[in-house]
Design a protein around this motif. Sequence first.
Motif, PDB file in Angstrom:
ATOM      1  N   ALA A   6       0.880  -1.008   0.054  1.00  0.00           N
ATOM      2  CA  ALA A   6       0.033   0.147   0.197  1.00  0.00           C
ATOM      3  C   ALA A   6       1.243   1.211   0.188  1.00  0.00           C
ATOM      4  N   ILE A   7       0.464   2.097  -0.777  1.00  0.00           N
ATOM      5  CA  ILE A   7       1.373   3.311  -0.954  1.00  0.00           C
ATOM      6  C   ILE A   7       0.040   4.968  -0.288  1.00  0.00           C
ATOM      7  N   LEU A   8       0.812   5.603   1.122  1.00  0.00           N
ATOM      8  CA  LEU A   8       0.072   6.515   1.045  1.00  0.00           C
ATOM      9  C   LEU A   8       1.181   7.281   1.440  1.00  0.00           C
ATOM     10  N   THR A   9       0.599   8.893   0.776  1.00  0.00           N
ATOM     11  CA  THR A   9       1.371  10.002   1.288  1.00  0.00           C
ATOM     12  C   THR A   9      -0.094  11.174   1.618  1.00  0.00           C
ATOM     13  N   ASP A  10       0.987  11.973   1.883  1.00  0.00           N
ATOM     14  CA  ASP A  10       0.447  13.775   2.818  1.00  0.00           C
ATOM     15  C   ASP A  10      -1.034  13.391   3.779  1.00  0.00           C
ATOM     16  N   ILE A  11      -0.645  12.695   4.531  1.00  0.00           N
ATOM     17  CA  ILE A  11      -1.972  12.461   5.600  1.00  0.00           C
ATOM     18  C   ILE A  11      -2.297  14.141   6.515  1.00  0.00           C
ATOM     19  N   HIS A  12      -1.158  14.303   6.529  1.00  0.00           N
ATOM     20  CA  HIS A  12      -1.289  15.854   6.646  1.00  0.00           C
ATOM     21  C   HIS A  12      -1.981  16.341   8.126  1.00  0.00           C
ATOM     22  N   GLY A  13      -1.542  14.985   9.132  1.00  0.00           N
ATOM     23  CA  GLY A  13      -2.524  15.667  10.568  1.00  0.00           C
ATOM     24  C   GLY A  13      -4.106  15.169  10.488  1.00  0.00           C
ATOM     25  N   ASN A  14      -4.204  14.016  10.017  1.00  0.00           N
ATOM     26  CA  ASN A  14      -5.584  13.429   9.638  1.00  0.00           C
ATOM     27  C   ASN A  14      -5.606  12.651   9.999  1.00  0.00           C
ATOM     28  N   HIS A  15      -6.049  12.405  11.757  1.00  0.00           N
ATOM     29  CA  HIS A  15      -6.589  11.261  12.217  1.00  0.00           C
ATOM     30  C   HIS A  15      -7.830  10.195  11.295  1.00  0.00           C
ATOM     31  N   SER A  16      -8.267  11.333  11.558  1.00  0.00           N
ATOM     32  CA  SER A  16      -9.605  10.853  10.644  1.00  0.00           C
ATOM     33  C   SER A  16      -9.535   9.740   9.233  1.00  0.00           C
ATOM     34  N   ALA A  17      -9.365  10.192   8.570  1.00  0.00           N
ATOM     35  CA  ALA A  17      -8.810   9.323   7.330  1.00  0.00           C
ATOM     36  C   ALA A  17      -7.873   8.720   7.576  1.00  0.00           C
ATOM     37  N   LEU A  18      -6.876   8.712   8.192  1.00  0.00           N
ATOM     38  CA  LEU A  18      -5.980   7.624   8.143  1.00  0.00           C
ATOM     39  C   LEU A  18      -6.647   6.379   9.199  1.00  0.00           C
ATOM     40  N   ILE A  34       3.380  -1.647   3.981  1.00  0.00           N
ATOM     41  CA  ILE A  34       2.667  -0.400   3.387  1.00  0.00           C
ATOM     42  C   ILE A  34       4.213   0.899   3.724  1.00  0.00           C
ATOM     43  N   TYR A  35       3.910   1.463   2.680  1.00  0.00           N
ATOM     44  CA  TYR A  35       4.920   2.872   2.258  1.00  0.00           C
ATOM     45  C   TYR A  35       3.982   4.010   2.811  1.00  0.00           C
ATOM     46  N   CYS A  36       4.600   5.320   3.214  1.00  0.00           N
ATOM     47  CA  CYS A  36       3.662   6.056   3.930  1.00  0.00           C
ATOM     48  C   CYS A  36       5.362   7.685   3.410  1.00  0.00           C
ATOM     49  N   LEU A  37       4.689   7.501   2.578  1.00  0.00           N
ATOM     50  CA  LEU A  37       5.771   9.328   1.695  1.00  0.00           C
ATOM     51  C   LEU A  37       5.571  10.150   2.722  1.00  0.00           C
ATOM     52  N   GLY A  38       5.754  10.370   3.615  1.00  0.00           N
ATOM     53  CA  GLY A  38       5.810  12.084   4.274  1.00  0.00           C
ATOM     54  C   GLY A  38       4.770  13.106   3.953  1.00  0.00           C
ATOM     55  N   ASP A  39       4.799  14.311   5.117  1.00  0.00           N
ATOM     56  CA  ASP A  39       4.097  15.040   5.909  1.00  0.00           C
ATOM     57  C   ASP A  39       2.862  14.048   6.550  1.00  0.00           C
ATOM     58  N   LEU A  40       3.044  13.518   7.817  1.00  0.00           N
ATOM     59  CA  LEU A  40       2.656  13.308   8.412  1.00  0.00           C
ATOM     60  C   LEU A  40       2.020  14.315   8.952  1.00  0.00           C
ATOM     61  N   VAL A  41       2.430  15.004   9.406  1.00  0.00           N
ATOM     62  CA  VAL A  41       2.395  16.210   9.891  1.00  0.00           C
ATOM     63  C   VAL A  41       1.929  17.802   9.522  1.00  0.00           C
ATOM     64  N   GLY A  42       1.559  17.873   9.770  1.00  0.00           N
ATOM     65  CA  GLY A  42       1.014  20.167   9.808  1.00  0.00           C
ATOM     66  C   GLY A  42      -0.169  20.023   8.463  1.00  0.00           C
ATOM     67  N   ILE A  43      -0.608  20.981   8.511  1.00  0.00           N
ATOM     68  CA  ILE A  43      -1.595  21.703   8.523  1.00  0.00           C
ATOM     69  C   ILE A  43      -3.592  20.849   9.204  1.00  0.00           C
ATOM     70  N   GLY A  44      -2.936  19.739   8.868  1.00  0.00           N
ATOM     71  CA  GLY A  44      -4.320  19.220   9.812  1.00  0.00           C
ATOM     72  C   GLY A  44      -3.074  19.274  11.399  1.00  0.00           C
ATOM     73  N   TYR A  45      -4.254  18.948  12.552  1.00  0.00           N
ATOM     74  CA  TYR A  45      -3.642  19.308  13.585  1.00  0.00           C
ATOM     75  C   TYR A  45      -3.519  17.953  14.472  1.00  0.00           C
ATOM     76  N   GLU A  46      -3.850  17.041  14.018  1.00  0.00           N
ATOM     77  CA  GLU A  46      -3.828  16.271  15.367  1.00  0.00           C
ATOM     78  C   GLU A  46      -2.434  15.038  14.539  1.00  0.00           C
ATOM     79  N   ILE A  60       4.832  -0.660   8.702  1.00  0.00           N
ATOM     80  CA  ILE A  60       4.992   0.655   7.828  1.00  0.00           C
ATOM     81  C   ILE A  60       6.851   1.649   7.567  1.00  0.00           C
ATOM     82  N   SER A  61       6.518   1.954   6.913  1.00  0.00           N
ATOM     83  CA  SER A  61       8.122   1.988   5.814  1.00  0.00           C
ATOM     84  C   SER A  61       7.885   3.884   6.414  1.00  0.00           C
ATOM     85  N   PHE A  62       8.715   4.909   6.514  1.00  0.00           N
ATOM     86  CA  PHE A  62       8.350   5.953   6.157  1.00  0.00           C
ATOM     87  C   PHE A  62       9.253   6.903   5.310  1.00  0.00           C
ATOM     88  N   VAL A  63       9.125   7.686   4.374  1.00  0.00           N
ATOM     89  CA  VAL A  63      10.477   8.486   4.106  1.00  0.00           C
ATOM     90  C   VAL A  63       9.716  10.203   4.587  1.00  0.00           C
TER      91      VAL A  63
END
Length: 245
Positions: A6-18, A34-46, A60-63
């Motif tokens: 699975a490829i995920l990216t730009d979660i941006h602090g949105n816990h509900s979506a994640l 699962i590969y998470c391609l950055g911007d875990l935080v910021g923009i969203g506040y969670e 999960i692996s991250f960049v």
Amino acid sequence: MEKKIAILTDIHGNHSALKTVLEQIDKAKEVEHIYCLGDLVGIGYETNEVLELLFSHDNISFVLGNHDEAILDIIAGRQPYSKGKEKAHHEWIASHLNPKFISYLSEIPTTLNAKYNGKELHFTHYHLNGQNEFYSVDKEPTEMKLDELYRTSTADIVCFGHHHVIHHFKTKERLYLNPGSLGCNLKPLAPFAILSIGECGEINVSFLEIPYDNKEFLLGYKTLNVPDSDYILKIFHGNQHLKYL
């Protein structure tokens, strides 16, 4: 045996979506990583909720993304790339970050490589220049431009994010894939991708959008007085919060 990631990216602090996406992936039981391609935080506040959920998974692996980098710079006393209202937003996010996550974030690399059924994969938040800095977003990407950027790469598949729209380019050289921002969408949908690689190296990509309830998340911007919330709600969420007021 076919491999699925699975490829995920730009979660941006949105816990509900994640949370909704990870539940969907876990339920399927066919994704081995699962590969998470950055911007875990910021923009969203969670921030803390997102990081707690991500780091509790062992598959999960991250960049590192530019927003993650900005938060780390602020915490370390360095000048972030952001300025003005964006910097004020990053400072607010940094001030609310649980310190236990700092070491986790600090250890995230800029790029990752992997191999599945003979196919080489390269993961990055976005394209990097010779100084290991992110290029500005190219809003009109083409196969030719991407091949030029990765002309020295041996990767068969390049996966990235940062630009919040889907990219799916296939050239003689390789496949380029961006599933779009999981946490920033003009509708209550959380996109991600499933990449399948068969025993003979055949590649299939599925782009998915999972509906979720974003009401509480959107209204939280005002409740918590998140800096620059008017701009964020308009540009990154299409003012969806207005239907709840």
